[in-house]
Design an enzyme around this catalytic site. Structure first.
Site, short mmCIF file in Angstrom:
data_model
loop_
_atom_site.label_atom_id
_atom_site.label_comp_id
_atom_site.label_asym_id
_atom_site.label_seq_id
_atom_site.Cartn_x
_atom_site.Cartn_y
_atom_site.Cartn_z
N ASP A 1 1.10 -3.59 6.48
CA ASP A 1 2.57 -3.52 6.48
C ASP A 1 3.15 -3.08 7.82
O ASP A 1 4.19 -2.42 7.88
CB ASP A 1 3.08 -2.57 5.38
CG ASP A 1 2.64 -3.02 4.00
OD1 ASP A 1 2.48 -4.24 3.81
OD2 ASP A 1 2.48 -2.16 3.13
N GLN B 1 -3.57 -7.34 5.93
CA GLN B 1 -3.95 -5.93 5.83
C GLN B 1 -4.04 -5.29 7.23
O GLN B 1 -3.54 -5.86 8.19
CB GLN B 1 -5.28 -5.77 5.07
CG GLN B 1 -5.16 -6.01 3.55
CD GLN B 1 -5.21 -7.47 3.15
OE1 GLN B 1 -6.11 -8.19 3.55
NE2 GLN B 1 -4.26 -7.91 2.36
N LYS C 1 3.56 -7.62 10.51
CA LYS C 1 2.84 -8.79 11.03
C LYS C 1 3.61 -10.08 10.79
O LYS C 1 3.68 -10.95 11.67
CB LYS C 1 1.44 -8.90 10.37
CG LYS C 1 0.55 -7.69 10.65
CD LYS C 1 -0.76 -7.79 9.90
CE LYS C 1 -0.65 -7.64 8.42
NZ LYS C 1 -0.23 -6.31 7.94
N HIS D 1 3.96 -10.42 3.57
CA HIS D 1 4.45 -10.52 4.95
C HIS D 1 5.90 -10.98 4.90
O HIS D 1 6.21 -12.05 4.39
CB HIS D 1 3.58 -11.52 5.75
CG HIS D 1 2.16 -11.06 5.89
ND1 HIS D 1 1.19 -11.80 6.52
CD2 HIS D 1 1.54 -9.92 5.50
CE1 HIS D 1 0.05 -11.13 6.51
NE2 HIS D 1 0.24 -9.99 5.87
#
Ligand code: GDP
Ligand code: IMO
Ligand code: MG
Length: 459
Positions: free
Chosen positions: A15, A228, A18, A45
Site C-alpha cells: 500500500d 505487496q 504503487k 492498487h
C-alpha cells in the site's frame, strides 16, 4: 534507441502507492506492456483520475491506457470469478480489457482456497482472498492451473477440468469435514460457475512466458508491477506474518519466466509507515493492543476525523493519537478489505532491505502531503537490541518487540501548498526528502503530493 524497462516494487508493508506510480509512468509514455507477476486479488492498487477512483486488484494498473498491453503472468494466483467481476466493473466505466492477457500457467484460486483462507487466515490477518492456500497447493502439486480449464486454442477443456475439480474436491471435502467442520463442496456447482467465467476469459489465455519473450524481442518496453511490499515477502518479510509469494525482483523472474533485469528498479516508499493485518511493525505509533479496536469504517462510510482535543494530544507527543492522525489524514483504510491500516513513522531499516532485495536504483516517495502540519517528524534509522545498534532487519521476529527503533527527528512544515515543482516545496519538506535519500542511499526521482495523477513532482 532501446527504451528502459521498469520494475515497481513496494519497499515497506504494501500500500505504498504503487498503483498511482505505475499509472503515472505509463501515462508519461514509452511503456508498452504492464505485467503483474506475483500475488493476486490480495493486492489493491488505486488510481485516481478526474472521474474518481479506480481500485484494481488482479488487473494490472496499465489497463486505463488503451494502447498498453496488460499481462497477468504465471506467478499470479488468479481467481477467475473475481477477474470476471473486475472486468465487468471496468466495462461499466468504459474501460476495455481487450488488451488483457492471462497466463496458462497461473494457478487458479478455487472456492476451497477462499474457504480455507477465511477459516485459517485470521491468525495472520490475511485478506481472505485464498492466496496462501493456493500457493500452498502450487507447492504441494495439487493446484489447478488456467491451462487445466482452457487449452492452447482458447477452448474450454471441460472433460479434463471437470475431472480435476472432482478429484481435488474429494480430497478437500475430507479436510473440510473432518478437520475444519465446514460444509462440503459441490464439485458440479463449482464446474458450472468456473465454466461460465471461462467463457468470458478464454480468448485471453496465452503462454505469457513466450509472449513476454516475443515482445521483448520486438523492442517493447515493460513495466513489471510488483504487488505487496518487501516486508511481506515470504522469505524476507516478518515471517510468518507475510504473504505467500516472492515480492520484488525475485518474484519477477519466477513469475514471468524470463530473465528480465529492468534498467529502472523503482521502489515505492510512503513518507511514513503503514501495515494492515497482524504482525510486527517496529516503528508503529501506539501500542497495537490499543490500536486494534479503533476506527472500523463500513465501506463507503465517512472517515473518522480527530477532534481538536485529540489533535492537541497528537501534537503533544502522544503516539497513539499521532497514529490516528496519520490514518485520518492519509485515509489509511485497505483498498481490498476496508480494514484500518496501522500507522507508524518511516522505517529506513525496512526500506534498505527492499533496496538490497531488488537492487532498487530509484525511489518514488508518496503521500508527502499527509505529513502537513506535523511540527516534528520522526524517522527510524536503526534498531537497538541488547544494547547494540543494528541496521539489519532481524529474522527472529518473535524478538522484534525487543528491537527498539532509533529515531532521528526532523522539522515538519505547515503545508506543501500547491507546489508544482520540487523547488517550490517548503524548505523543511525538501530537507525531509534529501535526508531520506541520504539514509536510503538511492535517489528519490518522484515525490507524490496527492492521490491524483497530476500531483506528482519529478526530480
Ligand atoms: P498500492 O497498493 O501500493 O497501489 O497502494 P494503495 O492504492 O493500496 O494505497 C495507496 C493510497 O494512497 C491510495 O488510496 C492512493 O490513491 C493514495 N495515494 C497515492 N499517492 C498519494 C499521495 O501522494 N498523497 C495522497 N494523499 N494519497 C496518495
Ligand atoms: P498491495 O499490492 C497491504 C497483507 C495482509 C496480511 C498478509 C497476508 O495492495 O500493496 P494474504 O492475503 O496475502 O495471505 O495476507 O499480507 N497483504 C497486504 N497488505 N497491501 C497488500 O497488497 C497486501 N497483500 C497482502 O493484510 O497481513
Ligand atoms: Mg494496496
Amino acid at each position: 534507441m532501446k527504451r528502459p524497462s521498469v520494475l515497481i516494487a513496494g519497499a515497506q508493508f504494501g500500500d505504498e502507492g504503487k498503483g498511482k506510480i505505475v499509472d503515472l509512468l505509463v501515462q508519461k509514455g514509452d511503456l508498452d506492456v504492464v505485467v503483474r507477476f506475483n500475488g493476486g486479488a490480495n493486492a489493491g492498487h488505486t488510481i485516481v483520475l478526474d472521474d474518481g477512483k479506480y481500485p484494481l486488484h488482479l488487473i494490472p494498473s496499465g489497463i486505463l491506457h488503451k494502447e498498453t498491453i496488460n499481462i497477468i503472468a504465471a506467478g499470479v494466483v488468479l481467481d477467475p470469478l473475481f477477474l470476471v467481476k473486475e472486468i465487468e466493473n471496468l466495462k461499466t466505466r468504459n474501460i476495455s480489457c481487450d488488451n488483457l492477457f492471462i497466463s496458462d500457467r497461473a494457478h487458479m484460486v478455487m472456492p476451497w482456497h477462499r474457504a480455507l483462507d477465511a477459516a485459517q487466515g485470521g491468525r495472520l490477518g490475511t485478506t481472505a482472498k485464498g492466496i496462501g492456500p493456493t500457493y500452498e497447493d502450487r507447492a504441494g502439486r495439487r493446484g489447478i492451473r488456467v491451462g487445466d480449464m482452457i487449452d492452447e486454442n482458447g477452448q474450454i477443456d471441460l472433460e479434463h477440468f471437470s475431472q480435476r475439480v472432482r478429484e481435488v474436491c474429494a480430497e478437500k471435502n475430507n479436510l473440510f469435514q473432518k478437520v475444519h467442520n465446514l460444509e462440503p463442496l459441490d464439485p458440479e456447482a463449482i464446474i458450472k460457475e468456473f465454466v461460465a467465467a471461462a467463457e468470458v476469459i478464454k480468448g485471453k489465455v496465452r503462454d505469457t512466458g513466450a509472449m513476454i519473450a516475443d515482445l521483448i524481442g520486438q523492442g517493447k518496453s515493460f513495466l513489471y508491477e510488483g504487488a505487496q511490499g518487501s516486508l511481506l515477502d515470504v522469505d524476507w518479510g516478518t515471517y510468518p506474518y507475510v504473504t505467500s509469494s516472492s515480492v520484488g525482483l525475485a518474484g519477477c523472474y519466477v513469475g514471468t519466466g524470463n530473465c528480465v533485469l529492468p534498467e529502472v528498479r523503482m521502489g515505492v516508499v510512503k513518507a511514513y509507515g503503514t501495515r494492515v493485518g497482524e504482525g510486527h511493525f517496529p516503528a508503529e505509533l501506539g501500542a497495537y493492543e490499543r490500536i486494534k479496536e479503533q476506527d472500523k469504517v463500513a465501506p463507503g462510510g465517512s472517515l473518522p476525523h480527530l477532534t481538536p482535543e485529540e489533535q492537541q494530544q497528537a501534537l503533544a507527543g502522544d503516539d497513539y493519537w499521532m497514529g490516528r492522525w496519520l490514518r485520518a489524514v492519509g485515509a489509511e483504510y485497505g483498498t481490498t478489505t476496508g480494514r484500518p491500516r496501522r500507522c507508524g513513522w518511516l522505517d529506513i531499516v525496512a526500506v534498505r532491505q527492499a533496496v538490497r532485495m531488488s537492487g532498487l536504483n530509484q525511489i518514488a516517495l508518496t503521500k508527502l502531503d499527509v505529513l502537513d502540519g506535523i511540527p516534528k517528524l520522526k524517522v527510524c534509522v536503526a534498531y537497538e537490541y541488547q544494547g547494540k545498534r543494528t541496521t539489519d532487519f532481524p529474522a527472529r521476529i518473535h524478538h522484534l518487540h525487543d528491537y527498539k527503533p532509533v529515531f532521528e527527528e526532523l522539522e515538519g512544515w505547515d503545508t506543501l501548498g500547491k507546489a508544482t515543482s520540487f523547488d517550490e516545496l517548503p524548505e523543511q519538506a525538501k530537507t525531509y526528502v534529501k535526508k531520506l535519500e541520504e539514509w536510503i542511499g538511492v535517489p528519490i526521482k518522484i515525490v507524490s503530493v496527492g492521490s491524483h495523477r497530476a500531483s506528482s513532482l519529478w526530480r
